[in-house]
Design an enzyme around this catalytic site. Structure first.
Site, PDB file in Angstrom:
ATOM      1  N   GLU A   1      39.508  36.378  21.945  1.00 15.94           N
ATOM      2  CA  GLU A   1      40.683  37.008  22.559  1.00 15.94           C
ATOM      3  C   GLU A   1      41.914  36.715  21.709  1.00 15.94           C
ATOM      4  OE1 GLU A   1      40.579  37.015  27.124  1.00 15.94           O
ATOM      5  OE2 GLU A   1      39.981  34.990  26.585  1.00 15.94           O
TER       6      GLU A   1
ATOM      7  N   LYS B   1      41.000  31.603  22.888  1.00 22.05           N
ATOM      8  CA  LYS B   1      42.249  32.347  23.065  1.00 22.05           C
ATOM      9  C   LYS B   1      43.018  32.277  21.749  1.00 22.05           C
ATOM     10  CE  LYS B   1      42.286  32.496  27.827  1.00 22.05           C
ATOM     11  NZ  LYS B   1      41.678  33.744  28.276  1.00 22.05           N
TER      12      LYS B   1
ATOM     13  N   HIS C   1      30.791  34.145  31.694  1.00 23.01           N
ATOM     14  CA  HIS C   1      30.563  35.341  30.879  1.00 23.01           C
ATOM     15  C   HIS C   1      29.579  35.108  29.729  1.00 23.01           C
ATOM     16  CE1 HIS C   1      33.860  36.621  33.261  1.00 23.01           C
ATOM     17  NE2 HIS C   1      34.829  36.186  32.496  1.00 23.01           N
TER      18      HIS C   1
ATOM     19  N   LYS D   1      30.674  45.735  32.675  1.00 22.63           N
ATOM     20  CA  LYS D   1      31.092  46.489  31.488  1.00 22.63           C
ATOM     21  C   LYS D   1      29.955  47.419  31.069  1.00 22.63           C
ATOM     22  CE  LYS D   1      34.197  42.840  29.812  1.00 22.63           C
ATOM     23  NZ  LYS D   1      35.547  43.335  29.664  1.00 22.63           N
TER      24      LYS D   1
ATOM     25  N   ASP E   1      47.743  34.062  57.965  1.00 18.80           N
ATOM     26  CA  ASP E   1      47.906  32.639  57.647  1.00 18.80           C
ATOM     27  C   ASP E   1      46.551  31.997  57.916  1.00 18.80           C
ATOM     28  OD1 ASP E   1      48.413  30.013  57.394  1.00 18.80           O
ATOM     29  OD2 ASP E   1      49.916  29.880  58.987  1.00 18.80           O
ATOM     30  N   ILE E   2      45.845  31.795  56.829  1.00 18.49           N
ATOM     31  CA  ILE E   2      44.472  31.333  56.959  1.00 18.49           C
ATOM     32  C   ILE E   2      44.392  29.919  57.559  1.00 18.49           C
ATOM     33  CG2 ILE E   2      44.435  30.689  54.514  1.00 18.49           C
ATOM     34  CD1 ILE E   2      41.495  32.044  56.374  1.00 18.49           C
TER      35      ILE E   2
ATOM     36  N   ASP F   1      35.953  28.330  32.021  1.00 18.65           N
ATOM     37  CA  ASP F   1      36.513  29.658  32.298  1.00 18.65           C
ATOM     38  C   ASP F   1      35.631  30.766  31.730  1.00 18.65           C
ATOM     39  OD1 ASP F   1      38.517  31.542  33.116  1.00 18.65           O
ATOM     40  OD2 ASP F   1      39.289  31.604  31.069  1.00 18.65           O
TER      41      ASP F   1
ATOM     42  N   LYS G   1      34.497  34.214  40.153  1.00 12.27           N
ATOM     43  CA  LYS G   1      34.441  32.995  39.377  1.00 12.27           C
ATOM     44  C   LYS G   1      35.848  32.404  39.232  1.00 12.27           C
ATOM     45  CE  LYS G   1      35.245  33.048  35.027  1.00 12.27           C
ATOM     46  NZ  LYS G   1      36.647  33.419  34.707  1.00 12.27           N
TER      47      LYS G   1
ATOM     48  N   ASP H   1      30.662  38.495  38.221  1.00 18.60           N
ATOM     49  CA  ASP H   1      31.014  38.173  36.847  1.00 18.60           C
ATOM     50  C   ASP H   1      31.338  39.535  36.233  1.00 18.60           C
ATOM     51  OD1 ASP H   1      30.868  37.954  34.017  1.00 18.60           O
ATOM     52  OD2 ASP H   1      29.949  35.994  34.300  1.00 18.60           O
ATOM     53  N   HIS H   2      32.624  39.806  35.999  1.00 19.23           N
ATOM     54  CA  HIS H   2      32.988  41.192  35.679  1.00 19.23           C
ATOM     55  C   HIS H   2      32.412  41.657  34.341  1.00 19.23           C
ATOM     56  CE1 HIS H   2      36.307  39.422  33.293  1.00 19.23           C
ATOM     57  NE2 HIS H   2      36.344  40.565  32.648  1.00 19.23           N
TER      58      HIS H   2
HETATM   59  C1  BG6 Z   1      38.389  36.034  32.778  1.00 18.63           C
HETATM   60  C2  BG6 Z   1      38.979  34.750  32.257  1.00 18.63           C
HETATM   61  O1  BG6 Z   1      37.259  35.783  33.562  1.00 18.63           O
HETATM   62  O2  BG6 Z   1      38.012  36.865  31.673  1.00 18.63           O
HETATM   63  C3  BG6 Z   1      40.166  35.032  31.345  1.00 18.63           C
HETATM   64  O3  BG6 Z   1      39.409  33.956  33.361  1.00 18.63           O
HETATM   65  C4  BG6 Z   1      39.766  35.981  30.247  1.00 18.63           C
HETATM   66  O4  BG6 Z   1      40.660  33.811  30.790  1.00 18.63           O
HETATM   67  C5  BG6 Z   1      39.099  37.218  30.822  1.00 18.63           C
HETATM   68  O5  BG6 Z   1      40.933  36.345  29.527  1.00 18.63           O
HETATM   69  C6  BG6 Z   1      38.544  38.106  29.730  1.00 18.63           C
HETATM   70  O6  BG6 Z   1      38.085  39.305  30.285  1.00 18.63           O
HETATM   71  P1  BG6 Z   1      38.034  40.638  29.418  1.00 18.63           P
HETATM   72  O7  BG6 Z   1      37.377  41.622  30.313  1.00 18.63           O
HETATM   73  O8  BG6 Z   1      39.456  40.981  29.075  1.00 18.63           O
HETATM   74  O9  BG6 Z   1      37.243  40.312  28.188  1.00 18.63           O
END
Ligand code: BG6
Length: 500
Positions: free
Chosen positions: A221, A351, A245, A187, A94-95, A240, A153, A182-183
Site C-alpha cells: 500500500e 504501508k 487478508h 474482490k 445506546d448499547i 491487521d 475483522k 474478509d473483504h
Molecule cells: C483493511 C486494513 O482491512 O484493509 C487496512 O485494516 C488496509 O489497514 C485495507 O488499508 C486494505 O484494503 P484494500 O481493499 O484497499 O486493499
C-alpha cells in the site's frame, strides 16, 4: 445471468456503526449500488444505528455524501437515491443502556407478537462491542432462526480475545448465522483465482512442490495510517493484514480442490492449510519474519511523514511516540503437507511502500537443463502472475525466441489474460457489494469460519510471542521504498528475489 434471489425470510438490515468510517466509505455506497441493480427485495428495510442524535434529513445527507465521495459516485442519480433513502431509517441507540435496542425493535417489529424477525445485523463497530451487542440483540428478542450477524475483522487481537468474541457471538447466533467478513474475498480478482484453479485442468498437475519453486503474496500500500493511528498502533500490520487478508489469499492458493463450491466444502479445505502452517518460532523468528516501520520519505511524489510523526501519534491514551508497532511485515512461510513441502510462500505487506500493488506470483522451477547455454542465452523461470489490484490481470511469462536471423536470443514474453478484453468492460464493484449480497442470499462460502479464525490466530500468536521473547523490534524503512533491506535478505538467502 442474474444472481439467485434473496430469500423471502430476509426482511431487514440493521447497520450498527452507521455513521462510522467503514459505513461511509464502503457499506452505504455498496447497499445503494445493490438497490440500483434491483437486488434488494421491494419491502426490504435498512436501519442505520449509531450513538449520535441525528434527524432523518441529517442522516440522509450523510448517506448521500458517502455515495458521492465513493467509488460508486458515477451511479448516483436523484431518483434512484430518493427510492433508496426511502428504505432507510436512522435510529440513535445506546448499547450500554438497559433496553438500549428498543428503538430498533420499535421500528422493525412494532407488533410484539410478530414471530418472524428475519433481520440481518451488521456490526461495523469496534470489535470490543461485538459481544455486548450480540447479547443485547439476543435479549431484545430480535434474533430468530432467520437472523444473521455480520462481523468485521479484526476478530480479537490474539487467540484468547478472539475466543472471547466468538463465544459472546455464539451466545446469540449459531455458527451458520455468523458471517465473518474478509473483504479481500469479495474482490473479483480473488474470486477469479478460485475459478482459475478449479475450472481449468492445466494447472492442477503443476500446482505442487514438483513444479513450483516459490510463491509470493504481496499486498503493498502507498497509504500511511491516515487518521487511524490509535487503532493501528494497537494492532500493527501482522494482525491487521497478515492474520486476515494475506492468510486467506494463501489458503486459496494452497488449498486442495474442494468437493464442491459450497460453504463447508470450501472452508474445510482452507482450514486444513492453516493447520499445516509450520510455526515460526525459536531460531526461525530471526530468519523467517521481518518487521518494519516507515520513517519520513517520499510517497506518490510527495513528502510523507514517518509513522511516529503521523497525525494522532502519541495522542491516544497509553500511546507513545516511541511506538514499536510494525507497519511492514515480510515472512517466509512453510506449509507442511504433501503438496507444498519445501516450497516457500513469501508474504509481504506494508504501508507507505513504493507502489500500490497486490499480487500473487507463482514461480515455477527452472528448466532442468539449458540447451542454449552454449550460445549465451539465459533462461528465466516461468511465472504465473495474478495481479489483484490496482490492475486486475493474469499473466503467464514464457521464454520466446526473439525474431531475426542472428544466433538464438531469448526473451521473456507475458501471455496476458485481460478480463475486460474477454468479457467486455464492466463496472469495478466495491468488494462489499458482493459480500453484502452473499449475506442477503445466505451464502457463507466467502466468509471466514470460526475454526479458520482460531487456526490463523494460533499461528500469528507464535510470531508475536517470538518477536517479544527475542526482543525484535521493527526495522526502519523510508516511506516510498519497498521496506527494510532485511526483507530483501529474507529471500536472497535462498537465491530468491521479490517480484516488483
Ligand atoms: C483493511 C486494513 O482491512 O484493509 C487496512 O485494516 C488496509 O489497514 C485495507 O488499508 C486494505 O484494503 P484494500 O481493499 O484497499 O486493499
Amino acid at each position: 445471468m442474474s444472481p439467485p434471489p434473496i430469500p423471502a425470510d430476509c426482511r431487514a438490515f440493521v447497520l450498527f456503526g452507521a455513521t462510522g468510517d467503514l459505513a461511509r466509505r464502503m457499506l452505504w455506497p455498496s447497499l445503494y449500488a445493490l438497490d440500483c441493480d434491483g437486488l434488494l427485495p421491494p419491502a426490504f428495510q435498512l436501519i442505520g444505528a449509531a450513538t449520535s442524535q441525528l434527524t432523518a434529513e441529517q442522516f440522509a445527507g450523510r448517506v448521500k455524501d458517502a455515495i458521492l465521495q465513493s467509488a460508486n459516485a458515477a451511479l448516483f442519480n436523484e431518483a434512484a437515491f430518493t427510492a433508496f433513502i426511502a428504505r432507510v431509517r436512522y435510529v440513535a441507540v445506546d448499547i450500554q443502556a438497559p433496553g438500549g435496542l428498543e428503538p430498533i425493535r420499535a421500528q422493525l417489529l412494532p407488533n410484539k407478537a410478530e414471530e418472524k424477525c428475519g433481520i440481518i445485523f451488521y456490526l461495523s463497530t469496534g470489535p470490543q462491542l461485538f459481544g455486548q451487542i450480540c447479547l443485547a440483540l439476543r435479549d431484545s428478542g430480535m434474533v430468530d432462526q432467520y437472523s444473521r450477524v455480520v462481523i468485521e475483522k479484526p476478530i480479537g487481537a490474539d487467540t484468547a480475545s478472539a475466543n472471547r468474541t466468538n463465544e459472546a457471538v455464539a451466545a446469540a447466533f449459531t455458527e451458520d448465522q455468523v458471517f465473518r467478513i474478509d473483504h479481500y474475498l469479495g474482490k473479483e480478482s480473488v474470486q477469479n483465482l478460485i475459478a482459475l484453479r478449479f475450472a481449468n485442468s492445466i494447472f492442477e498437475p503443476l500446482w505442487n512442490a514438483n513444479a513450483i519453486e516459490q510463491v509470493q503474496i504481496s499486498v503493498a500500500e502507498t497509504v500511511g495510517v491516515d487518521g487511524r493511528w490509535p487503532f493501528y498502533d494497537a494492532t500493527g500490520a501482522l494482525r491487521d493484514m497478515v492474520q486476515s487478508h494475506l492468510l486467506q489469499l494463501l489458503c486459496l492458493v494452497a488449498m486442495e480442490p474442494p468437493a464442491s463450491f459450497t460453504p463447508s466444502a470450501v472452508r474445510n479445505e482452507k482450514v486444513k492449510v492453516l493447520w499445516s502452517l509450520r510455526p515460526i518460532a525459536g531460531a526461525d523468528i530471526a530468519t523467517h519474519a521481518v518487521a518494519g516501520q516507515y520513517t519520513a520519505g517520499f510517497s506518490g511524489g510527495q513528502a510523507a511523514n514517518g509513522y511516529l510523526e503521523e497525525t494522532g501519534a502519541g495522542a491516544a491514551a497509553g500511546a507513545s511516540t516511541t511506538s514499536k508497532t510494525e507497519t511492514f511485515v515480510a515472512l517466509r512461510v512453510e506449509i507442511d503437507n504433501w503438496r507444498w513441502a519445501g516450497v516457500p510462500f513469501y508474504l509481504r505487506t506494508g504501508k507507505r511502500l513504493q507502489k500500490r500493488q497486490s499480487e500473487i506470483a507463482i514461480q515455477f522451477k527452472p528448466a532442468p537443463y539449458n540447451i542454449f547455454a552454449g550460445i549465451g542465452a539465459a533462461l528465466a523461470p516461468n511465472m504465473l502472475l495474478i495481479k489483484l489490484q490496482p490492475d486486475e490481470m493474469i499473466t503467464l511469462t514464457l521464454m520466446h525466441k526473439k525474431p531475426g536471423l542472428h544466433e538464438v536470443q531469448l526473451g521473456e514474453v507475458g501471455l496476458n489474460l485481460s478480463l475486460d478484453g474477454a468479457f467486455g468492460p464492466s463496472r469495478r464493484r466495491i468488494a462489499y457489494e458482493r459480500m453484502l449480497l452473499d449475506v442477503l442470499r445466505n451464502n457463507s462460502a466467502l466468509f471466514v469460519r470460526r475454526d479458520e479464525v482460531e487456526a490463523a490466530w494460533k499461528w500469528i500468536d507464535g510470531i508475536i510471542d517470538g518477536w517479544r521473547t527475542t526482543g525484535q523490534t521493527p526495522k526502519p524503512y523510508s516511506a516510498g521504498s519497498w521496506g527494510p533491506t532485511a526483507a530483501i535478505e529474507l529471500l536472497a538467502r535462498h537465491g530468491h528475489a521479490w517480484h516488483e
